[in-house]
Motif scaffolding. Sequence first.
Motif, short mmCIF file in Angstrom:
data_model
loop_
_atom_site.label_atom_id
_atom_site.label_comp_id
_atom_site.label_asym_id
_atom_site.label_seq_id
_atom_site.Cartn_x
_atom_site.Cartn_y
_atom_site.Cartn_z
N MET A 1 82.69 45.88 50.94
CA MET A 1 82.34 47.30 51.08
C MET A 1 81.55 47.54 52.35
N ILE A 2 80.66 46.63 52.69
CA ILE A 2 79.81 46.83 53.86
C ILE A 2 80.65 46.94 55.13
N GLN A 3 81.72 46.15 55.22
CA GLN A 3 82.50 46.15 56.45
C GLN A 3 83.35 47.40 56.60
N ARG A 4 83.39 48.29 55.63
CA ARG A 4 84.15 49.52 55.74
C ARG A 4 83.29 50.69 56.18
N VAL A 5 82.04 50.41 56.56
CA VAL A 5 81.13 51.50 56.92
C VAL A 5 81.69 52.34 58.05
N SER A 6 82.21 51.71 59.09
CA SER A 6 82.63 52.45 60.28
C SER A 6 83.80 53.38 59.98
N ASN A 7 84.49 53.20 58.86
CA ASN A 7 85.62 54.04 58.52
C ASN A 7 85.25 55.16 57.56
N ILE A 8 83.99 55.23 57.15
CA ILE A 8 83.55 56.24 56.19
C ILE A 8 82.84 57.35 56.95
N PRO A 9 83.31 58.61 56.84
CA PRO A 9 82.70 59.68 57.63
C PRO A 9 81.28 60.03 57.21
N SER A 13 76.82 58.19 51.64
CA SER A 13 77.40 57.75 50.38
C SER A 13 77.37 56.23 50.24
N LEU A 14 77.06 55.53 51.33
CA LEU A 14 77.12 54.08 51.32
C LEU A 14 75.74 53.43 51.35
N VAL A 15 74.77 54.08 51.96
CA VAL A 15 73.45 53.48 52.10
C VAL A 15 72.37 54.44 51.63
N VAL A 16 71.22 53.87 51.35
CA VAL A 16 70.03 54.63 51.01
C VAL A 16 68.97 54.31 52.06
N ILE A 17 68.35 55.33 52.62
CA ILE A 17 67.23 55.15 53.53
C ILE A 17 65.95 55.34 52.71
N LEU A 65 60.98 52.03 57.70
CA LEU A 65 62.12 52.45 56.89
C LEU A 65 63.16 51.35 56.83
N VAL A 66 63.86 51.25 55.72
CA VAL A 66 64.98 50.32 55.62
C VAL A 66 66.21 51.06 55.13
N ALA A 67 67.36 50.59 55.57
CA ALA A 67 68.65 51.07 55.07
C ALA A 67 69.22 49.98 54.16
N VAL A 68 69.50 50.32 52.92
CA VAL A 68 70.04 49.36 51.96
C VAL A 68 71.34 49.91 51.39
N THR A 69 72.26 49.03 51.08
CA THR A 69 73.54 49.45 50.52
C THR A 69 73.32 50.08 49.15
N ASN A 70 74.18 51.01 48.83
CA ASN A 70 74.04 51.78 47.60
C ASN A 70 74.72 51.11 46.42
N ASP A 71 75.24 49.91 46.64
CA ASP A 71 75.89 49.18 45.55
C ASP A 71 75.06 47.95 45.22
N GLN A 76 69.88 44.81 52.50
CA GLN A 76 69.24 45.46 53.63
C GLN A 76 70.13 45.30 54.87
N VAL A 77 70.56 46.42 55.44
CA VAL A 77 71.48 46.37 56.57
C VAL A 77 70.88 46.98 57.84
N GLY A 78 69.64 47.43 57.77
CA GLY A 78 69.00 47.97 58.95
C GLY A 78 67.57 48.39 58.66
N PHE A 79 66.82 48.62 59.74
CA PHE A 79 65.44 49.09 59.57
C PHE A 79 65.00 49.84 60.81
N LEU A 80 63.91 50.57 60.66
CA LEU A 80 63.24 51.25 61.77
C LEU A 80 61.74 51.16 61.55
N ILE A 81 61.00 50.86 62.62
CA ILE A 81 59.54 50.95 62.58
C ILE A 81 59.07 51.81 63.75
N GLY A 82 58.00 52.52 63.53
CA GLY A 82 57.45 53.38 64.57
C GLY A 82 56.20 54.06 64.05
N SER A 83 55.76 55.07 64.77
CA SER A 83 54.56 55.82 64.36
C SER A 83 54.77 57.29 64.65
#
Length: 227
Positions: A1-9, A13-17, A65-71, A76-83
């Motif tokens: 499922m993760i590898q289909r991200v680029s094909n999902i508009p 619907s795929l990740v939670v921030i 912040l982290v991005a995690v798959t919704n399944d 964890q497929v990404g993150f952001l740090i800042g202020s």
Amino acid sequence: MIQRVSNIPNPRSLVVIRQATEEDLRLMASYLIRYLPEGLFPRLGHRFVRRWMQTFLSEQYGVALVAVTNDAPRQQVGFLIGSTNQGRHVADVLHQHKQSLLLAGLSALCLRPRVLLHFLRTRARPYLRRILGRTHAPDAGTTSQPATAVITSVVVLPTVRGGGIGGLLVEEFLERAGADQASLAELVTTAGAAGAGTFYEKLGWTCVEERHSKDGTPIHAYHRSLR
């Protein structure tokens, strides 16, 4: 499922921030060291990076912040740090964590002689001036100047890039920065194809400066107005 991200508009619907937790820091530190190796901090190793990232969890103006798959299992497929207020965040970190970060950094440098020599050549004087200088309470230097938000690092795993996950992380950060009354957001990225300038330009950021990092790497500074 993760590898289909680029094909999902709609990547929503795929990740939670969500807000990062202490349990997320291990992977966040690993991803930073692997995918953003430029600069001093990644060279200091996993333990130091994790300790530094904790300050974005604990301090008022830090954002992690982290991005995690919704399944299941939620990966964890990404993150952001800042202020959301860089000046206040730096003051808070120096006031609350200066000693622990100093000890963690010295320990890491002692284990890495080449990194230590590089540090002495490129950063020792300004770092020591800041670390050894007097640290005021965070509210002691409060001014009426508008706050500037800073994105420190954004990482999205290569297998899911192009699906909008990075944009969702940046969008959530900008919403938090606006809520904290920041008037401007800033970031820097490596110049050219090695950096993420094209990504940020598509999101409405403007390149305002080209300079070199302390390591001599060409970098671009980007701004985004929040007014």
